[in-house]
Motif scaffolding. Sequence first.
Motif, PDB file in Angstrom:
ATOM      1  N   GLY A  14      -4.482  12.248  -2.694  1.00  0.00           N
ATOM      2  CA  GLY A  14      -4.562  12.837  -1.873  1.00  0.00           C
ATOM      3  C   GLY A  14      -5.067  14.171  -1.887  1.00  0.00           C
ATOM      4  N   LYS A  15      -5.249  14.468  -3.574  1.00  0.00           N
ATOM      5  CA  LYS A  15      -5.788  16.067  -3.854  1.00  0.00           C
ATOM      6  C   LYS A  15      -7.042  15.945  -3.920  1.00  0.00           C
ATOM      7  CE  LYS A  15      -1.018  16.658  -5.318  1.00  0.00           C
ATOM      8  NZ  LYS A  15       0.111  16.732  -6.202  1.00  0.00           N
ATOM      9  N   ALA A  16      -7.513  16.642  -2.801  1.00  0.00           N
ATOM     10  CA  ALA A  16      -9.436  16.629  -2.185  1.00  0.00           C
ATOM     11  C   ALA A  16      -9.517  17.802  -4.212  1.00  0.00           C
ATOM     12  CB  ALA A  16      -9.155  17.090  -0.860  1.00  0.00           C
ATOM     13  N   LYS A  17      -9.271  18.765  -3.758  1.00  0.00           N
ATOM     14  CA  LYS A  17      -9.407  20.017  -4.186  1.00  0.00           C
ATOM     15  C   LYS A  17      -8.958  19.944  -6.140  1.00  0.00           C
ATOM     16  CE  LYS A  17      -8.137  23.986  -0.623  1.00  0.00           C
ATOM     17  NZ  LYS A  17      -6.298  23.758  -0.151  1.00  0.00           N
ATOM     18  N   LEU A  18      -8.302  19.193  -6.535  1.00  0.00           N
ATOM     19  CA  LEU A  18      -8.434  19.115  -7.939  1.00  0.00           C
ATOM     20  C   LEU A  18      -9.154  18.402  -7.836  1.00  0.00           C
ATOM     21  CD1 LEU A  18      -4.390  18.712  -8.392  1.00  0.00           C
ATOM     22  CD2 LEU A  18      -6.339  20.014  -8.209  1.00  0.00           C
ATOM     23  N   MET A  19     -10.149  16.936  -7.232  1.00  0.00           N
ATOM     24  CA  MET A  19     -11.326  15.990  -7.387  1.00  0.00           C
ATOM     25  C   MET A  19     -12.676  17.012  -8.576  1.00  0.00           C
ATOM     26  SD  MET A  19     -10.093  13.554  -7.160  1.00  0.00           S
ATOM     27  CE  MET A  19     -10.983  11.762  -7.059  1.00  0.00           C
ATOM     28  N   ASP A  20     -12.773  17.818  -7.766  1.00  0.00           N
ATOM     29  CA  ASP A  20     -13.941  19.041  -8.506  1.00  0.00           C
ATOM     30  C   ASP A  20     -13.615  18.839 -10.526  1.00  0.00           C
ATOM     31  OD1 ASP A  20     -16.839  20.320  -7.828  1.00  0.00           O
ATOM     32  OD2 ASP A  20     -15.567  21.340  -9.207  1.00  0.00           O
ATOM     33  N   GLY A  45      -8.083   0.914  -2.433  1.00  0.00           N
ATOM     34  CA  GLY A  45      -7.150  -0.930  -2.724  1.00  0.00           C
ATOM     35  C   GLY A  45      -5.861  -0.547  -2.836  1.00  0.00           C
ATOM     36  N   ILE A  46      -5.251   0.341  -3.770  1.00  0.00           N
ATOM     37  CA  ILE A  46      -3.804   0.899  -4.172  1.00  0.00           C
ATOM     38  C   ILE A  46      -3.561   1.969  -2.604  1.00  0.00           C
ATOM     39  CG2 ILE A  46      -1.903   1.978  -5.312  1.00  0.00           C
ATOM     40  CD1 ILE A  46      -3.634   1.521  -7.816  1.00  0.00           C
ATOM     41  N   VAL A  47      -4.303   2.951  -1.767  1.00  0.00           N
ATOM     42  CA  VAL A  47      -3.874   3.564  -0.640  1.00  0.00           C
ATOM     43  C   VAL A  47      -4.016   2.190   0.171  1.00  0.00           C
ATOM     44  CG1 VAL A  47      -4.757   4.923   1.278  1.00  0.00           C
ATOM     45  CG2 VAL A  47      -4.513   5.371  -1.817  1.00  0.00           C
ATOM     46  N   GLY A  48      -5.098   1.307   0.263  1.00  0.00           N
ATOM     47  CA  GLY A  48      -5.075   0.199   1.584  1.00  0.00           C
ATOM     48  C   GLY A  48      -3.301  -0.419   1.073  1.00  0.00           C
ATOM     49  N   GLU A  49      -3.248  -1.348   0.365  1.00  0.00           N
ATOM     50  CA  GLU A  49      -1.541  -2.140   0.107  1.00  0.00           C
ATOM     51  C   GLU A  49      -0.849  -0.998   0.675  1.00  0.00           C
ATOM     52  OE1 GLU A  49      -0.943  -5.060  -1.256  1.00  0.00           O
ATOM     53  OE2 GLU A  49      -3.090  -4.908  -0.417  1.00  0.00           O
ATOM     54  N   LYS A  50      -1.066   0.279  -0.380  1.00  0.00           N
ATOM     55  CA  LYS A  50       0.632   0.946   0.641  1.00  0.00           C
ATOM     56  C   LYS A  50       0.490   1.285   2.295  1.00  0.00           C
ATOM     57  CE  LYS A  50       1.667   4.216  -3.616  1.00  0.00           C
ATOM     58  NZ  LYS A  50       1.922   4.764  -3.781  1.00  0.00           N
ATOM     59  N   PHE A  51      -0.650   1.396   2.411  1.00  0.00           N
ATOM     60  CA  PHE A  51      -0.759   1.837   3.800  1.00  0.00           C
ATOM     61  C   PHE A  51      -0.735  -0.168   4.157  1.00  0.00           C
ATOM     62  CE2 PHE A  51      -2.866   0.512   7.778  1.00  0.00           C
ATOM     63  CZ  PHE A  51      -3.205   1.849   8.257  1.00  0.00           C
ATOM     64  N   LYS A  52      -0.895  -0.566   4.904  1.00  0.00           N
ATOM     65  CA  LYS A  52      -0.175  -2.283   4.961  1.00  0.00           C
ATOM     66  C   LYS A  52       1.727  -2.624   4.938  1.00  0.00           C
ATOM     67  CE  LYS A  52      -1.469  -6.085   2.348  1.00  0.00           C
ATOM     68  NZ  LYS A  52      -3.061  -6.867   2.336  1.00  0.00           N
ATOM     69  N   ASN A  53       1.948  -1.934   3.363  1.00  0.00           N
ATOM     70  CA  ASN A  53       3.377  -2.248   3.276  1.00  0.00           C
ATOM     71  C   ASN A  53       4.418  -0.561   3.487  1.00  0.00           C
ATOM     72  OD1 ASN A  53       3.142  -4.360   1.910  1.00  0.00           O
ATOM     73  ND2 ASN A  53       2.670  -3.369   0.494  1.00  0.00           N
ATOM     74  N   ASN A  54       3.899  -0.242   4.981  1.00  0.00           N
ATOM     75  CA  ASN A  54       4.299   1.234   5.092  1.00  0.00           C
ATOM     76  C   ASN A  54       4.703   1.755   4.156  1.00  0.00           C
ATOM     77  OD1 ASN A  54       3.563   0.394   7.788  1.00  0.00           O
ATOM     78  ND2 ASN A  54       4.961  -1.206   7.651  1.00  0.00           N
ATOM     79  N   ILE A  56       3.264   4.490   3.644  1.00  0.00           N
ATOM     80  CA  ILE A  56       2.292   5.561   3.767  1.00  0.00           C
ATOM     81  C   ILE A  56       1.606   5.556   5.223  1.00  0.00           C
ATOM     82  CG2 ILE A  56       1.652   6.065   1.201  1.00  0.00           C
ATOM     83  CD1 ILE A  56      -1.657   5.013   2.303  1.00  0.00           C
ATOM     84  N   PHE A  57       1.022   6.111   5.750  1.00  0.00           N
ATOM     85  CA  PHE A  57       0.279   6.567   6.593  1.00  0.00           C
ATOM     86  C   PHE A  57      -0.816   7.111   7.308  1.00  0.00           C
ATOM     87  CE2 PHE A  57       5.197   6.633   7.542  1.00  0.00           C
ATOM     88  CZ  PHE A  57       5.072   4.975   7.401  1.00  0.00           C
ATOM     89  N   VAL A  58      -1.956   6.339   8.136  1.00  0.00           N
ATOM     90  CA  VAL A  58      -3.138   7.546   8.523  1.00  0.00           C
ATOM     91  C   VAL A  58      -3.132   8.443   7.672  1.00  0.00           C
ATOM     92  CG1 VAL A  58      -4.910   8.125  10.395  1.00  0.00           C
ATOM     93  CG2 VAL A  58      -3.575   5.358  10.810  1.00  0.00           C
ATOM     94  N   PRO A  59      -2.288   9.497   7.966  1.00  0.00           N
ATOM     95  CA  PRO A  59      -3.063  10.233   7.220  1.00  0.00           C
ATOM     96  C   PRO A  59      -3.241  10.817   5.954  1.00  0.00           C
ATOM     97  CG  PRO A  59      -1.652  11.432   9.113  1.00  0.00           C
ATOM     98  CD  PRO A  59      -0.774   9.451   8.681  1.00  0.00           C
ATOM     99  N   GLU A  60      -2.012  10.130   5.141  1.00  0.00           N
ATOM    100  CA  GLU A  60      -2.526  10.336   3.743  1.00  0.00           C
ATOM    101  C   GLU A  60      -3.869   8.921   3.468  1.00  0.00           C
ATOM    102  OE1 GLU A  60       0.569   9.297   5.310  1.00  0.00           O
ATOM    103  OE2 GLU A  60       2.507  10.223   4.031  1.00  0.00           O
ATOM    104  N   MET A  61      -3.542   8.267   4.610  1.00  0.00           N
ATOM    105  CA  MET A  61      -5.086   7.149   4.073  1.00  0.00           C
ATOM    106  C   MET A  61      -6.546   8.774   4.078  1.00  0.00           C
ATOM    107  SD  MET A  61      -5.520   3.643   5.738  1.00  0.00           S
ATOM    108  CE  MET A  61      -5.657   3.448   7.319  1.00  0.00           C
ATOM    109  N   LEU A  62      -6.489   8.793   5.358  1.00  0.00           N
ATOM    110  CA  LEU A  62      -7.183  10.333   5.680  1.00  0.00           C
ATOM    111  C   LEU A  62      -7.797  11.093   4.020  1.00  0.00           C
ATOM    112  CD1 LEU A  62      -9.462  10.668   7.650  1.00  0.00           C
ATOM    113  CD2 LEU A  62      -7.436  12.079   9.231  1.00  0.00           C
ATOM    114  N   VAL A  63      -6.463  11.690   3.700  1.00  0.00           N
ATOM    115  CA  VAL A  63      -6.010  12.873   2.971  1.00  0.00           C
ATOM    116  C   VAL A  63      -7.155  11.640   1.384  1.00  0.00           C
ATOM    117  CG1 VAL A  63      -5.189  14.554   3.164  1.00  0.00           C
ATOM    118  CG2 VAL A  63      -4.182  12.818   2.324  1.00  0.00           C
ATOM    119  N   ALA A  64      -6.492  10.906   1.186  1.00  0.00           N
ATOM    120  CA  ALA A  64      -6.982   9.788   0.093  1.00  0.00           C
ATOM    121  C   ALA A  64      -8.434   9.861   0.050  1.00  0.00           C
ATOM    122  CB  ALA A  64      -6.118   8.533   0.036  1.00  0.00           C
TER     123      ALA A  64
END
Length: 210
Positions: A14-20, A45-54, A56-64
């Motif tokens: 979820g490091k948006a600043k590095l993406m550019d 897809g990996i973020v979704g899997e991690k969320f499903k497996n608890n 990570i949570f919504v904030p991490e999904m959001l930053v990703a």
Amino acid sequence: MSKVQKIADTVIAGKAKLMDGLVKDALESGEDPVEILNGMIDAMGIVGEKFKNNEIFVPEMLVAARAMKKGVEVLRPHLASGAAGANGKFIIGTVAGDLHDIGKNLVAMMIESAGFEVIDLGVDVPPEKFVEAVKENEGVKIVGLSALLTTTMPALKTAVETLNAQDFRSSIKVMVGGAPITPEFAEEIGADAYTADAASAAEKAKELVA
Ligand code: B1M
């Protein structure tokens, strides 16, 4: 580690600043923009899997999601091209109750490169808004609806049924998509087409207006 892998890991972190910087660097060193995009899609897809497996949570999904959006912004000029509007107007939106827009935005981008003028209604779009948009915009050829949650599949059904009940229905095509949607569901609710991803959505849209 490959540059695409590094980009994917940065989306997951979820490091948006590095993406550019990372995406520009990858493009400059000759990485294929489609490969970079696919790397980011796999990362979600990996973020979704991690969320499903608890893990990570919504904030991490959001930053990703923010990081991915940033990456797509940089990639956009390298992916989208095409005679703007030559194929007519394409209305797109994510259905009521659903806030997911990354996939919808990618579909919009590919549809635009396929020569359509895209009118993007955003997320959480009630059925009436799709209808109004068709009425307000002359020359709409296709309405595309996206749903990412099993809980918003009924909203997709309602939206398609609302469109199907309109007088203008015979002059437009209705396309649907999103992770939980299947071709069978699309047929059952009376949509004209289902596609699994953004690239095939663009191909299908061209076919539908040919
Ligand atoms: Co959400 N979320 N989320 N989420 N989220 C999923 C979808 C989920 C699968 C994660 C999981 O549990 N593994 C799960 C749904 C489970 C289910 O329905 N059974 C889920 C959940 C549960 C939720 C919340 C309910 C979580 C909560 O609050 N407890 C909540 C709901 C909010 C709401 O919408 N009301 C929620 C919230 C969020 C965020 C806001 C944090 C964020 C979205 C940010 C944003 O979009 N701006 C988010 C994210 C990022 C995800 C995941 C991790 C990634 C989605 C994504 O962008 N994928 C997702 C897990 C996953 O997908 N594996 C998940 C990348 C994108 C390129 O793919 O969107 O599938 P996708 O689009 C593809 C195809 O589907 C297709 O083409 C696209 C490109 O190739 N496509 C079309 C899409 N639309 C199309 C239309 C077409 C044709 C093709 O024609 C018109």
